[in-house]
Design a protein around this motif. Structure first.
Motif, PDB file in Angstrom:
ATOM      1  N   SER A 117       3.473  -3.995   7.165  1.00  0.00           N
ATOM      2  CA  SER A 117       2.706  -2.842   6.702  1.00  0.00           C
ATOM      3  C   SER A 117       1.460  -3.354   5.977  1.00  0.00           C
ATOM      4  N   HIS A 126      -8.705   3.664  -1.786  1.00  0.00           N
ATOM      5  CA  HIS A 126     -10.111   3.808  -1.409  1.00  0.00           C
ATOM      6  C   HIS A 126     -10.214   4.887  -0.336  1.00  0.00           C
ATOM      7  N   SER A 155      -6.599   7.270   8.512  1.00  0.00           N
ATOM      8  CA  SER A 155      -6.331   8.659   8.164  1.00  0.00           C
ATOM      9  C   SER A 155      -5.628   9.332   9.341  1.00  0.00           C
ATOM     10  N   VAL A 213       1.932   3.035   2.331  1.00  0.00           N
ATOM     11  CA  VAL A 213       2.911   3.083   3.420  1.00  0.00           C
ATOM     12  C   VAL A 213       4.077   2.140   3.126  1.00  0.00           C
ATOM     13  N   SER A 259      -5.324   2.161   0.314  1.00  0.00           N
ATOM     14  CA  SER A 259      -4.579   3.269  -0.301  1.00  0.00           C
ATOM     15  C   SER A 259      -5.204   3.796  -1.584  1.00  0.00           C
ATOM     16  N   THR A 295      -1.314  10.920   3.848  1.00  0.00           N
ATOM     17  CA  THR A 295      -0.469  12.114   4.017  1.00  0.00           C
ATOM     18  C   THR A 295       0.816  11.760   4.757  1.00  0.00           C
ATOM     19  N   LEU A 342       6.613  -7.815  -0.395  1.00  0.00           N
ATOM     20  CA  LEU A 342       5.686  -8.921  -0.676  1.00  0.00           C
ATOM     21  C   LEU A 342       4.261  -8.392  -0.617  1.00  0.00           C
ATOM     22  N   GLY A 384       0.875  -1.178   0.000  1.00  0.00           N
ATOM     23  CA  GLY A 384       0.000   0.000   0.000  1.00  0.00           C
ATOM     24  C   GLY A 384       0.907   1.221   0.000  1.00  0.00           C
ATOM     25  N   SER A 399     -10.060   9.597   0.393  1.00  0.00           N
ATOM     26  CA  SER A 399     -10.461  10.915  -0.131  1.00  0.00           C
ATOM     27  C   SER A 399      -9.350  11.605  -0.916  1.00  0.00           C
ATOM     28  N   TYR A 404      -4.910  -6.086   7.554  1.00  0.00           N
ATOM     29  CA  TYR A 404      -4.498  -7.422   8.013  1.00  0.00           C
ATOM     30  C   TYR A 404      -3.271  -7.348   8.925  1.00  0.00           C
ATOM     31  N   GLY A 456     -14.266   2.743   1.316  1.00  0.00           N
ATOM     32  CA  GLY A 456     -12.960   2.369   1.862  1.00  0.00           C
ATOM     33  C   GLY A 456     -13.163   1.869   3.278  1.00  0.00           C
ATOM     34  N   ILE A 457     -12.183   1.155   3.797  1.00  0.00           N
ATOM     35  CA  ILE A 457     -12.326   0.616   5.159  1.00  0.00           C
ATOM     36  C   ILE A 457     -11.143   1.065   6.004  1.00  0.00           C
ATOM     37  N   GLU A 472       1.760 -13.998  -0.603  1.00  0.00           N
ATOM     38  CA  GLU A 472       1.177 -13.695   0.710  1.00  0.00           C
ATOM     39  C   GLU A 472       2.070 -14.211   1.831  1.00  0.00           C
TER      40      GLU A 472
END
Ligand code: FAD
Length: 385
Positions: free
Chosen positions: A218, A60, A368, A29, A58, A372, A47, A27, A62, A222, A332-333, A186
């Motif tokens: 990261s 999903h 969030s 990060v 990332s 950023t 991975l 993602g 704003s 999960y 997004g979650i 995975e």
């Protein structure tokens, strides 16, 4: 190239552990960390269980570059957000990632909310967001003629970015530094070894293991499961992730867009979200959302039945919005550390030395302002490794 083949080669050459650093999760990060740590003198592997990078939280969100107003002083969220924002604008300038800096306004819909704006002003100032301005009703009207409110807080340093363009930039930088990406791969196990960790992975051809000095978790939604793979009791560590879904509706408006910058209400008192806001994206599309709803499983559907509630919320800020111009868009979650109704929880970014797992870097609760904060988190991690 399959990591197994690559590793057999490197092992034959130098008898060292297969990797110096493994990053699980591509993602924003994980990618920012990879771009920071990649170097020809280190073997850095990333991975990712999905077919490509950035398929989950990332992409999903704003897409707002937050200034750092909302979070308690000295929290990681405040520090990573303010530093991350500076770094993001620098990356956009030097690497050509498209972004806009229209600022944003937080609107008091009645006199009773003016006190909340003042509190946010003070919180932002304490966090080092020194360009904030309180606006009167008239100043608000001049800035955003379609927005209704008793006053507003203007944050000029808030911006908008296209998350995929940013992630692509981190990916290229990481590759330039020699990092190796393995998609559809995975992480399924993590065991302490003499010199780091033995990582078990599963890809399309089966399962295999390899060794690394440092393992960076990261894994977003999960990340608690990945921490558990290393034997951490996620309940006593307070690492369990709770899913909090945010839906978006698209405004398909005839004529010029009703707002020219993100328009937010004062934040929800339960701290689950920032309140349904009206946000232009980098291409000028206008979205409403996200709301904040705790859910027990991951699904990204958006039901049309939410339309009226979104319209009612948005209409408090922009009364001219027409319900017939709203369409379900995406969701997004949020990977939250706080369960429903619980108070503020900060990002967890830690080297698990005290649990007897030095070299395991866990990142949990990167909700969030994680987009950023990504480059600042990467800088912070390079410091703690
Ligand atoms: C509705 C919403 C709105 C938001 N708005 C903003 C905003 O405007 N501004 C802002 O700054 N932030 C915002 N955020 C937060 C931001 O999107 C996140 O903080 C950020 O995207 C988190 O990135 P990540 O890389 O940690 O997680 P993810 O993007 O979830 O990446 C984690 C990756 O790990 C992979 N993975 C998981 N388990 C494994 C495994 N076992 N093996 C291999 N790979 C694995 C996943 O497939 C995934 O690709 C928002 C979030 C939401 C939900």
């Amino acid at each position: 190239m399959r990591l197994k083949n690559l590793n057999n080669e490197t092992k034959r050459c130098n008898n060292l552990p297969d990797a110096d650093i493994v990053i699980a999760g591509a993602g924003v990060v994980g990618l920012a960390i990879a771009s920071r740590l990649a170097s020809p003198s280190r073997r850095v592997f990333i991975l990712e269980k999905n077919f490509s990078f950035g398929q989950e939280t990332s992409s999903h969100n704003s897409g707002v570059i937050h200034s750092g107003i909302y979070y308690p002083e000295n929290s990681l969220k405040a520090r990573m957000c303010t530093r991350g924002r500076e770094l993001l604008y620098e990356i956009c300038r030097t690497r050509g990632v498209p972004c806009l800096k229209p600022g944003k306004i937080i609107v008091a819909t009645g006199e009773d909310e003016i006190g909340q704006l003042e509190a946010l002003f003070n919180q932002g100032m304490a966090n080092g967001v020194t360009d904030l301005k309180l606006l009167s009703r008239r100043q608000l009207r001049t800035l955003e003629p379609n927005v209704e409110g008793s006053g507003a807080l203007l944050s000029p340093s808030t911006g908008i970015i296209e998350p995929f363009a940013l992630m692509n930039c981190f990916l290229q930088q990481a590759r330039e530094g020699g990092a190796v990406f393995a998609f559809r791969t995975e992480v399924t196990g993590l065991e302490k070894s003499a010199d780091g960790f033995t990582v078990s992975v599963k890809d399309s051809q089966g399962s295999f293991t390899f060794d690394t000095h440092v393992f960076i978790n990261s894994c977003g939604l999960y990340s608690d499961r990945t921490a558990e793979l290393a034997g951490i009791d996620i309940d006593s560590a307070k690492y369990r992730i709770h899913y909090c879904k945010g839906h978006y509706f698209m405004l398909k408006h005839r004529g010029p867009p009703p707002v020219s910058r993100p328009v937010y209400p004062v934040p929800e008192t339960d701290g689950a979200g920032l309140g349904i806001h009206i946000t232009p994206d980098i291409e000028g599309n206008i979205r409403l959302g996200p709301d904040a709803l705790y859910v027990s499983s991951i699904s990204y559907g958006v039901a049309d039945s939410g339309r009226e509630a979104f319209w009612k919320s948005a209409r408090r800020l922009v009364p001219g919005i027409d319900i017939n111009e709203l369409f379900p868009d995406f969701a997004g979650i949020r990977p939250k550390l706080q369960a429903e109704g619980e108070g503020f929880r900060d990002f967890v970014i830690t080297n698990e030395r005290e649990r007897g797992l030095p070299g395991l870097i866990n990142l949990l609760g990167i909700e969030s302002p994680g987009l950023t904060s990504a480059p600042a988190i990467a800088e912070y991690i390079s410091g703690i490794i």
